[in-house]
Each structure stands twice: as structure tokens, then as C-alpha cells.
Design a protein around this motif. Structure first.
Motif, PDB file in Angstrom:
ATOM      1  N   GLY A 155       0.808  -1.201   0.000  1.00 60.53           N
ATOM      2  CA  GLY A 155       0.000   0.000   0.000  1.00 60.53           C
ATOM      3  C   GLY A 155       0.850   1.263   0.000  1.00 60.53           C
ATOM      4  O   GLY A 155       2.083   1.216  -0.137  1.00 60.53           O
ATOM      5  N   ALA A 156       0.190   2.416   0.156  1.00 57.27           N
ATOM      6  CA  ALA A 156       0.866   3.718   0.229  1.00 57.27           C
ATOM      7  C   ALA A 156       0.176   4.502   1.339  1.00 57.27           C
ATOM      8  O   ALA A 156      -0.745   5.274   1.081  1.00 57.27           O
ATOM      9  N   HIS A 157       0.603   4.258   2.559  1.00 62.20           N
ATOM     10  CA  HIS A 157      -0.120   4.850   3.687  1.00 62.20           C
ATOM     11  C   HIS A 157       0.771   5.281   4.837  1.00 62.20           C
ATOM     12  O   HIS A 157       0.401   6.160   5.603  1.00 62.20           O
ATOM     13  N   ARG A 158       1.953   4.692   5.008  1.00 61.59           N
ATOM     14  CA  ARG A 158       2.791   5.043   6.143  1.00 61.59           C
ATOM     15  C   ARG A 158       4.254   4.936   5.752  1.00 61.59           C
ATOM     16  O   ARG A 158       4.739   3.845   5.444  1.00 61.59           O
ATOM     17  N   GLN A 159       4.972   6.058   5.747  1.00 61.66           N
ATOM     18  CA  GLN A 159       6.372   6.061   5.344  1.00 61.66           C
ATOM     19  C   GLN A 159       7.171   5.085   6.203  1.00 61.66           C
ATOM     20  O   GLN A 159       7.107   5.103   7.421  1.00 61.66           O
ATOM     21  N   ARG A 164       5.675  -3.474   5.062  1.00 60.43           N
ATOM     22  CA  ARG A 164       5.636  -4.358   6.232  1.00 60.43           C
ATOM     23  C   ARG A 164       4.298  -4.319   6.954  1.00 60.43           C
ATOM     24  O   ARG A 164       4.201  -4.773   8.093  1.00 60.43           O
ATOM     25  N   SER A 165       3.284  -3.782   6.319  1.00 59.07           N
ATOM     26  CA  SER A 165       2.030  -3.592   7.038  1.00 59.07           C
ATOM     27  C   SER A 165       0.824  -3.676   6.123  1.00 59.07           C
ATOM     28  O   SER A 165       0.930  -3.565   4.899  1.00 59.07           O
ATOM     29  N   SER A 211      -2.414  10.344   9.869  1.00 60.02           N
ATOM     30  CA  SER A 211      -2.842  10.702   8.516  1.00 60.02           C
ATOM     31  C   SER A 211      -1.972   9.995   7.499  1.00 60.02           C
ATOM     32  O   SER A 211      -0.840   9.623   7.781  1.00 60.02           O
ATOM     33  N   ILE A 212      -2.524   9.810   6.299  1.00 55.48           N
ATOM     34  CA  ILE A 212      -1.789   9.082   5.258  1.00 55.48           C
ATOM     35  C   ILE A 212      -0.530   9.845   4.872  1.00 55.48           C
ATOM     36  O   ILE A 212      -0.519  11.056   4.798  1.00 55.48           O
ATOM     37  N   ALA A 213       0.572   9.159   4.683  1.00 54.78           N
ATOM     38  CA  ALA A 213       1.846   9.816   4.447  1.00 54.78           C
ATOM     39  C   ALA A 213       2.734   8.989   3.552  1.00 54.78           C
ATOM     40  O   ALA A 213       2.477   7.852   3.286  1.00 54.78           O
ATOM     41  N   GLY A 214       3.802   9.605   3.173  1.00 54.43           N
ATOM     42  CA  GLY A 214       4.766   9.499   2.134  1.00 54.43           C
ATOM     43  C   GLY A 214       5.568   8.279   1.813  1.00 54.43           C
ATOM     44  O   GLY A 214       5.112   7.183   1.893  1.00 54.43           O
ATOM     45  N   ASP A 215       6.805   8.518   1.379  1.00 60.89           N
ATOM     46  CA  ASP A 215       7.622   7.540   0.670  1.00 60.89           C
ATOM     47  C   ASP A 215       8.305   6.553   1.617  1.00 60.89           C
ATOM     48  O   ASP A 215       8.865   6.926   2.627  1.00 60.89           O
ATOM     49  N   SER A 216       8.297   5.273   1.211  1.00 59.50           N
ATOM     50  CA  SER A 216       8.947   4.243   2.025  1.00 59.50           C
ATOM     51  C   SER A 216      10.224   3.732   1.375  1.00 59.50           C
ATOM     52  O   SER A 216      10.827   2.776   1.851  1.00 59.50           O
ATOM     53  N   CYS A 217      10.663   4.389   0.294  1.00 57.64           N
ATOM     54  CA  CYS A 217      11.835   3.923  -0.461  1.00 57.64           C
ATOM     55  C   CYS A 217      13.084   3.804   0.408  1.00 57.64           C
ATOM     56  O   CYS A 217      13.768   2.781   0.393  1.00 57.64           O
ATOM     57  N   GLU A 248       5.741   6.982  -3.013  1.00 58.04           N
ATOM     58  CA  GLU A 248       4.310   7.216  -3.125  1.00 58.04           C
ATOM     59  C   GLU A 248       3.929   8.674  -3.364  1.00 58.04           C
ATOM     60  O   GLU A 248       2.920   8.961  -3.985  1.00 58.04           O
ATOM     61  N   SER A 249       4.723   9.605  -2.836  1.00 55.45           N
ATOM     62  CA  SER A 249       4.354  11.020  -2.950  1.00 55.45           C
ATOM     63  C   SER A 249       4.930  11.671  -4.205  1.00 55.45           C
ATOM     64  O   SER A 249       4.717  12.855  -4.438  1.00 55.45           O
ATOM     65  N   GLN A 250       5.642  10.892  -5.021  1.00 57.54           N
ATOM     66  CA  GLN A 250       6.340  11.434  -6.180  1.00 57.54           C
ATOM     67  C   GLN A 250       5.541  11.206  -7.460  1.00 57.54           C
ATOM     68  O   GLN A 250       4.634  10.364  -7.498  1.00 57.54           O
ATOM     69  N   PRO A 251       5.890  11.924  -8.544  1.00 51.75           N
ATOM     70  CA  PRO A 251       5.258  11.667  -9.847  1.00 51.75           C
ATOM     71  C   PRO A 251       5.481  10.231 -10.304  1.00 51.75           C
ATOM     72  O   PRO A 251       6.371   9.533  -9.808  1.00 51.75           O
ATOM     73  N   VAL A 252       4.672   9.799 -11.259  1.00 45.49           N
ATOM     74  CA  VAL A 252       4.665   8.397 -11.661  1.00 45.49           C
ATOM     75  C   VAL A 252       5.990   7.946 -12.277  1.00 45.49           C
ATOM     76  O   VAL A 252       6.313   6.758 -12.263  1.00 45.49           O
ATOM     77  N   ASP A 253       6.810   8.865 -12.828  1.00 41.46           N
ATOM     78  CA  ASP A 253       8.083   8.462 -13.432  1.00 41.46           C
ATOM     79  C   ASP A 253       9.221   8.419 -12.410  1.00 41.46           C
ATOM     80  O   ASP A 253      10.381   8.190 -12.768  1.00 41.46           O
ATOM     81  N   ILE A 254       8.916   8.633 -11.145  1.00 38.08           N
ATOM     82  CA  ILE A 254       9.914   8.533 -10.074  1.00 38.08           C
ATOM     83  C   ILE A 254       9.765   7.172  -9.412  1.00 38.08           C
ATOM     84  O   ILE A 254       8.687   6.803  -8.960  1.00 38.08           O
TER      85      ILE A 254
END
Length: 453
Positions: A155-159, A164-165, A211-217, A248-254
Motif C-alpha cells: 500500500g501507500a499509507h505510512r512512510q 511491512r504492514s 494521517s496518510i503519508a509518504g515515501d517508504s523507499c 508514493e508522494s512522487q510523480p509516476v516516473d519517479i
């Protein structure tokens, strides 16, 4: 009289039962039933499968998801979800459940909830440029459970926790009030479903409400390159070593790009699937950590002493396993060539198909070649040992692991007489006296490589 009898027999034998009930739908399985189109929920039906019925009767499919001992989960198709741009498999079971409010109006009827979820998905995909709705599931105040990315995709919910969730969005704004009893009961039953289906660990170690948040990279541990990921354009990522859905918070080409020149400490370099041009697996099953066994194989056939030649063989093995044997992917966890390189198969995190009864408990390492009369060269043997030590240092293999040859666990000559005699001298090797017959040396290796059922 004879003519009449022949005609009756012919008609009786030509009429067969409707194929609707035996048809396996790609999404909904064998849930089809022949009913009128007007009574088919959300028009999820297929024509020409109710052959004996009138034209207005079609094969209608049940669009709810059902797991044994689990609540009803409303499939994406029933809220008319947009198809995801990309998906990344989630290795289960996961240790965390993350719970959120969607900060949108609450809903009680299916019609209201569909509008809310569609709006959330459009916001995530169009405004945030994510690949899909961020949550794995959403729950309404009427207790309805809706599938987002589901159990099988990150998913895209917790940096730092997406991989892992399971992220669950409670539809509504709960900053000033708590969720009602129907929603609370649905949440509890969904989590219990995850336990029973072995999609969640028996002990959930943390629950977040945020609240829903960002990148897990940056926190994602790549099975080969560790935590070397950074969010950059795919055009700037060397050798296309990237994973989708982690920026998750970046444009699709990232994408989350990994450094191939920075292997994890104490680990050898591993040629990744993307480097040798692997096909995508048909499906994957997550592997537990701290595995108790390492099983050694040989592929039989010719060896390879150059990376280019080994890559050709890797593609051949995968094609044979997937196309001829009908498996989900190449069978082994890793393969090693006499060029000294280690090639990623199913890797550390997914169950392999190499040793019947042990696939979910072991890492399967196969050396490319036939080692009945001579053992692999020093480069290959050293790489096998280094790979095992890497697995131990990273927690994938138990420090008290048992090493075995394939022939210890099944009736096969694998990994060849010479190689088998070599591994019997290694510290963690333990013999196993099987109750069945001794190895049958005429049985091909691939005949005995089967997935656990």
C-alpha cells in the motif's frame, strides 16, 4: 420406430449442462450462476455460458471476496475501482497493521461508500500521482469492508511501513469522536481474518493511527542491495534496478532506485533478476525469516564460466520451469555459476519450488551444471558458502540451520555424487535417514522439484 429412437438418443446426448457453474473466472473463481441480467449485481456477467437458458440469462459472478473464517470483503469491481497503474507484491505475513481515518465524510449505505472510495482513489491517483488507492482496505460505519490494494500488494499509507504492514482506512473523520460499534467489529474481524489466513503475524507489534503519508523507499530493504534505495527518475536509474510503488508522494516516473555497486556488508554481490532479464512471476508467496534449512542442488546439464553464458542458462531454466512445468517462476531461491556469480531466483523473501515438503522452510541453492563425477570449481563453492553466511547475517537463515543435499530429502541423485560428498564436509551438514527407498539415480532432478501444496 427405429428412426424415432435414433433421433431421441442423438438429441439427449448433444444437450449438456450449462458450463457457467464449472467456469473459473479470472477474478471471482467458480462463483457463477445462471440468472437474469437484471438481477446480476453490478452487471458482472459473461455471455454464452448458460447454453440451455433464454437469451436474457447470463452467467453472473459473486463479486465479494470470501476467506474461510473471514468477513465478507467487497471486491474492487463492486465499487468500480480504476485499474492500478502498477503493483508491487507484499510479502506476507506482515508484522504491522496501520489504522487511519480517511478525513472524509462517513458513509453507511453501499451507494454512499462507493462514492467516497471512488473519490479517495481519484485523489490518490490523480492529485498525488500514486499508482492506486493508498489503503489495503477501507471500512464504513455500517461495517462494510472494501478491498483497496488488498492482502497481496504493497500500500501507500505510512512512510517506512508500507512494505511491512496492512493499511486500513476507516471512512470518516474521527478527530473528535471514536468509530461506532459496527465499524469496530468489522475492523476486529478483518484483523482476525489476517491472522487465520496467515497474512498477519500472530502478534501485531504496532498499530498506528495517523494521517496518510509518504515515501517508504529509503527504509525499504532490497533483498540484494539492502537500504540503498532513493527516489529518482527511471531514466537516471542504472540498469533499471528499481521497484515501483515505494515513492508514493512522487510523480509516476519517479521510482525507488537501488545501487548495484553497494552490496550489503558481509554479503557477496548478487546478480538481480532485472540484471539477468527475468520474467515476472505469475504469483508469489511470502517467505518467513530465520529459516531452519538450506538445501543444495545441481541443475544437471552443462556448466557456465562466463556471466553472459550463465544468463542464457538462467533464462532457459525459468522458461522451462514456467512454460513446461507450469510453475509460477524459476524454482530455486538462488543459482550459482562457475563464473563465481550468484544469480537471484526467487530470492530471500519468496517461497521456492525446489524440494517437496521443504520449500517453505528452506533456501534452495542450485549450482549450474552436473556434478556426479566432479564437484563445482572453487569459485562456485566459495560463492555458495558466502551466500549462506549472507543469509545468516541478514536474518533470513537461522544461525542453527541444517544443511542438506536434495537427495537427503527426496529420491534423486541431486546434487550429484561429487558435490554431495563435498557438502557433507561442511560444518552445518546433517545427514537424514529417510524411511523410503534409497536415491533412484535415474529420476531426473526436475521431476522431483515440486511446490508444497
Amino acid at each position: 420406430m427405429l428412426l424415432t429412437l435414433i433421433i431421441v438418443i442423438f438429441i439427449s446426448s448433444s444437450i449438456t449442462a450449462d458450463s457457467c457453474e464449472s467456469f473459473v473466472h479470472g477474478d471471482y473463481g467458480r462463483t457463477g450462476q445462471c440468472i437474469k441480467i437484471s438481477a446480476c449485481l453490478n452487471n458482472v456477467y459473461l455471455p454464452k455460458l448458460c447454453e440451455s437458458k433464454s437469451m436474457d440469462v447470463m452467467c453472473c459472478f459473486n463479486t465479494t471476496i470470501s476467506y474461510k473464517g473471514c468477513p465478507t470483503i467487497i471486491h474492487r469491481a463492486r465499487w468500480n475501482a480504476i485499474n492500478p497503474k502498477e503493483q508491487t507484491s507484499l510479502a506476507t505475513p506482515v508484522p504491522f497493521v496501520a489504522i487511519y481515518d480517511t478525513v472524509s465524510p462517513s458513509c453507511r449505505t453501499h451507494h454512499e461508500c462507493v462514492k467516497q472510495i471512488q473519490g479517495i482513489q481519484k485523489y490518490h491517483m490523480k492529485e498525488k500521482n500514486w499508482s492506486d488507492i493508498g489503503y489495503n482496505f477501507l471500512i464504513s460505519e455500517s461495517g462494510l469492508i472494501y478491498e483497496g490494494r488488498g492482502w497481496n500488494y504493497i500500500g501507500a499509507h505510512r512512510q517506512g511501513y508500507n512494505s511491512r504492514s496492512i493499511g486500513i482506512g476507516m471512512i470518516g473523520n474521527y478527530s473528535l469522536r471514536k468509530i461506532n460499534k459496527s465499524a469496530a467489529n468489522a475492523l476486529e474481524s478483518l484483523i482476525q481474518c489476517g491472522f487465520q489466513s496467515m497474512l498477519l503475524l500472530l502478534i501485531v507489534t504496532a498499530v498506528f493511527v495517523t494521517s496518510i503519508a509518504g515515501d517508504s523507499c529509503e527504509s525499504y530493504a532490497h533483498p540484494t542491495y539492502g537500504k540503498t534505495g532513493r527516489c529518482i527518475k527511471t531514466s537516471d536509474c542504472p540498469n533499471s534496478l528499481y521497484i515501483s510503488n515505494l515513492c508514493e508522494s512522487q510523480p509516476v516516473d519517479i521510482k525507488c532506485c537501488f545501487s548495484p555497486s553497494a552490496p550489503t556488508p558481509n554479503c557477496p554481490n548478487i546478480v538481480s533478476r532485472s540484471e539477468w532479464g527475468a520474467r515476472a512471476p505469475k504469483s508469489t508467496t511470502g517467505m518467513a525469516k530465520s529459516l531452519p534449512y538450506v538445501v543444495i542442488h545441481h541443475t544437471t546439464g552443462g556448466t557456465c564460466t562466463a556471466k553472459s553464458a550463465c544468463i542464457v542458462k538462467m533464462k532457459g531454466f525459468q522458461n522451462y520451469h514456467m512454460d513446461s512445468n507450469g510453475w509460477d517462476d524459476i524454482g530455486y531461491s538462488f543459482l550459482v555459476g562457475e563464473d563465481g556469480n550468484i544469480y537471484e531466483g526467487r530470492g530471500w523473501t519468496y517461497v521456492g519450488a525446489h524440494t517437496y515438503g521443504y520449500n517453505s522452510q528452506s533456501i534452495g541453492i542450485s549450482v549450474i551444471g552436473d556434478y556426479m563425477s566432479q564437484k563445482p570449481n572453487a569459485a562456485a563453492i566459495n560463492s555458495v558458502k558466502a551466500l549462506i553466511e549472507c543469509g545468516i547475517s541478514r536474518g533470513y537463515i537461522s544461525r542453527a540451520y541444517t544443511l542438506r543435499g536434495h537427495r537427503d530429502l527426496d529420491s534423486t541423485s541431486c546434487p550429484g555424487n561429487a558435490f554431495y560428498n563435498e557438502i557433507k564436509t561442511w560444518t552445518n551438514y546433517r545427514s537424514l535417514v529417510r524411511s523410503n527407498a534409497s536415491p533412484q539415480f535415474n529420476v531426473p532432478e526436475d521431476y522431483l522439484v515440486m511446490q508444497d501444496m
